[in-house]
Design a protein around this motif. Structure first.
Motif, mmCIF file in Angstrom:
data_model
loop_
_atom_site.group_PDB
_atom_site.id
_atom_site.type_symbol
_atom_site.label_atom_id
_atom_site.label_comp_id
_atom_site.label_asym_id
_atom_site.label_seq_id
_atom_site.Cartn_x
_atom_site.Cartn_y
_atom_site.Cartn_z
ATOM 1 N N CYS A 140 -39.863 -45.039 30.319
ATOM 2 C CA CYS A 140 -38.953 -44.136 31.019
ATOM 3 C C CYS A 140 -37.575 -44.774 31.108
ATOM 4 O O CYS A 140 -37.445 -45.944 31.467
ATOM 5 N N LYS A 142 -34.415 -45.035 33.084
ATOM 6 C CA LYS A 142 -34.056 -44.782 34.469
ATOM 7 C C LYS A 142 -32.672 -44.141 34.581
ATOM 8 O O LYS A 142 -32.455 -43.244 35.398
ATOM 9 N N ARG A 146 -35.174 -39.624 32.042
ATOM 10 C CA ARG A 146 -36.050 -38.889 31.139
ATOM 11 C C ARG A 146 -37.023 -39.863 30.501
ATOM 12 O O ARG A 146 -36.759 -41.057 30.399
ATOM 13 N N SER A 147 -38.160 -39.335 30.050
ATOM 14 C CA SER A 147 -39.187 -40.149 29.417
ATOM 15 C C SER A 147 -38.854 -40.322 27.951
ATOM 16 O O SER A 147 -38.551 -39.339 27.268
ATOM 17 N N GLU A 170 -41.252 -32.633 29.023
ATOM 18 C CA GLU A 170 -40.944 -33.533 30.116
ATOM 19 C C GLU A 170 -41.213 -32.915 31.473
ATOM 20 O O GLU A 170 -41.153 -33.591 32.491
ATOM 21 N N CYS A 222 -46.502 -49.457 36.790
ATOM 22 C CA CYS A 222 -45.212 -49.600 36.126
ATOM 23 C C CYS A 222 -44.700 -51.033 36.253
ATOM 24 O O CYS A 222 -44.906 -51.689 37.278
ATOM 25 N N ARG A 235 -34.787 -49.431 32.115
ATOM 26 C CA ARG A 235 -35.994 -48.750 31.647
ATOM 27 C C ARG A 235 -37.222 -49.452 32.231
ATOM 28 O O ARG A 235 -37.185 -50.653 32.483
#
Length: 553
Positions: A140, A142, A146-147, A170, A222, A235
């Motif tokens: 992702c 940041k 968006r992914s 998304e 994460c 990211r």
């Protein structure tokens, strides 16, 4: 600079050359490690000869090159050179020659191709891992919010086929996330993500709606993937797993644990209540045993005391604790302990034992009633011996006193019965009557004689009437007793009169041929009393006449 340039150049991995343009000499290769030959071999082989492309290039470009300008050529790989200058008489620099390095570019090309192939394989493996991994792996961005990647595992977790992934896009998370988790994620996840350290994991759980409508539990982990030059999170990479079954199992385990804790609490409560009840019963039993007036004990099969009450310990002259684990032989001499040991064997054989024993105490001998019995387990096996020893000294004393009192009472009753069965009735001065009722045995016959003689003496009777009206049976024994009583009475100076003689009595007298001389008989008691009174009156007149005649003389 080295003193042996030839040795240094010969050890170089590249080809190094030089050219003198004024002398128009051929280029001399100083080293050609790339060609696999020595410097002399390269010159002799004609490398860089006058008609070769390197030679023509050098000749064509050197005059126009500045000092240290690069010169490039690539016949089969790469050749790089620079021009050299000197200063003429006019003070202007001129190009004297050139030198350069020849590198085999085909080796670097092969290395580059191998690296590209290796990276392509790694990319394919990574793609395969992303495609086949049971966890959804994502990267992702940041800053862009968006992914960057989206694994097909997400679609599979939510019940979609791989070809649905582009349509999901998304917006899969916001659209299918549980409302409660959406709010929580907005508050907690973003906050925790900002303070996430390198190498630290951020773990959170949330729910997403399955294609079937069911809510599935997912777990995301994460870590920081990259940061900006300012150190801000740029990211992050993560993995998502479906933990629905684990959640259900955890809930089931929690439910079972709660049920187990409840059952355990109930069991502990029951155990506590049962323990309290047992303690109370134990205290009650202990109090009862210790306050028994009898000596109570329990012994094992070897005759050692397992339990004794206070009374037993007092009899043995020890404390309760001192008695436990010892036998009778430890407290009494052999002759006293022997009967106990014999009784013990009898009880172990399955019988019961009861005996009266005498124990000498401070206030004298005491009589004890000892009862022994076997104690069996649930299978009927004898594992212990129980016994009571009760002091019955006072009971025996009371029983003896009661027996003596009973004997006196019986004797008094007998005396009363004798008086009632053989009454002596004074009718007038000098006349007594003894009515006989029922049967006459030897004891009663003796009683009749004793009563008759005592009454005659006491009443100073001149006539004793024995009334036989009430007799139910007459035999030789009765006749003999009556005649002996009559004779004994006459010996005291009194006349004996028999009244109420029944026919069967008269027959017995005749059959026996009894001498009735000196005994007057009358048919009834009334006639007997009249005769006795008349006889006394006659005797009185006769005595008076005799007294008068004596005075007259």
């Amino acid at each position: 600079m080295t003193k042996h340039p030839g040795l240094a150049l010969g050890g170089s991995p590249d080809g190094i050359w030089g050219s003198d343009i004024h002398r128009e000499e051929r280029c001399r290769a100083l080293a050609t490690r790339g060609a696999g030959q020595g410097a002399r071999g390269v010159v002799d082989a004609g490398h860089f000869h006058e008609r070769s492309r390197p030679r023509r290039m050098i000749a064509a470009h050197l005059p126009s090159l500045d000092a240290m300008s690069p010169l490039h050529h690539d016949p089969s790989g790469a050749s790089t050179g620079v021009a050299g200058r000197s200063w003429g008489g006019d003070g202007m620099p001129t190009v004297d020659g050139a030198c350069g390095v020849t590198v085999d570019a085909s080796l670097e090309k092969r290395i580059l191709e191998q690296e590209v192939a290796r990276w392509r394989l790694r990319a394919e493996q990574a793609e395969s891992i992303l495609r086949t991994s049971p966890a959804a792996i994502f990267l992702c961005d940041k800053t862009a919010e968006r992914s960057r990647t989206f694994s097909e595992a997400v679609a599979h977790m939510l019940g979609y086929e791989p070809d649905h992934v582009p349509q999901l896009g998304e917006e899969v998370l916001p659209d299918r996330m549980h409302p409660d988790d959406t709010t929580r994620m907005a508050l907690e996840f973003e906050r925790d993500l900002e303070v996430l350290e390198d190498g630290e994991q951020l773990v959170f759980e949330y729910r997403m709606r399955h294609r079937s409508g069911e809510w599935r539990w997912l777990e995301a982990r994460c870590v920081v993937f990259s940061r900006t030059e300012e150190g801000q999170l740029e990211r992050y990479v993560g993995a998502v797993q479906d933990i629905t079954e684990r959640k259900h199992l955890a809930q089931t385990m929690r439910d079972r644990e709660a049920a187990l804790q409840k059952a355990n609490a109930e069991l502990e409560q029951r155990i506590a209540e049962r323990t309290l009840e047992l303690r109370r019963k134990s205290a009650l039993l202990e109090s009862m045993i210790n306050n028994l007036p009898a000596a109570f004990y329990v012994k094992d099969t070897e005759g050692k005391f397992l339990l004794v009450n206070r009374r037993t310990a007092e009899l043995m002259g020890v404390t309760r604790a001192e008695a436990v684990g010892k036998s009778v032989a430890d407290f009494f001499p052999p002759e006293t302990a022997a009967p106990w040991l014999e009784a013990q064997q009898e009880i172990l054989a399955g019988g019961e034992h009861e005996v009266e024993e005498i124990f000498v105490q401070e206030d004298g001998p005491h009589i004890y009633l000892s009862i022994g019995f076997p104690i069996r387990d649930s299978e009927g096996t004898i594992f212990a011996i129980g016994g009571f020893s009760t002091d019955i000294t006072e009971r025996r004393r009371a029983e003896q006193e009661r027996e003596e009192l009973q004997a006196r009472v019986i004797e008094a009753q007998r005396a009363a019965i004798r008086e009632l069965s053989t009454p002596m009735i004074p009718l007038a001065k000098g006349v007594v009557v003894m009515p006989l009722v029922g049967t006459v045995d030897s004891a009663r016959a003796q009683q009749i004689m004793e009563t008759l003689l005592a009454g005659v003496v006491k009443q100073q009777a001149r006539v004793a009437i024995l009334d036989l009206t009430g007799l139910t049976a007459v035999d030789t024994r009765i006749v003999d007793a009556l005649l002996r009583a009559a004779r004994a009475t006459r010996m005291l100076g009194a006349e004996v009169m028999l009244t109420g003689i029944k026919p069967q009595f008269a027959q017995v007298l005749v059959q026996l041929g009894v001498d009735m001389s000196g005994i007057t008989t009358e048919g009834t008691l009334q006639s007997g009393v009249a005769a006795a009174m008349g006889w006394l009156q006659g005797r009185g007149r006769s005595a008076q006449d005799g007294s008068e005649r004596a005075r007259a003389r």
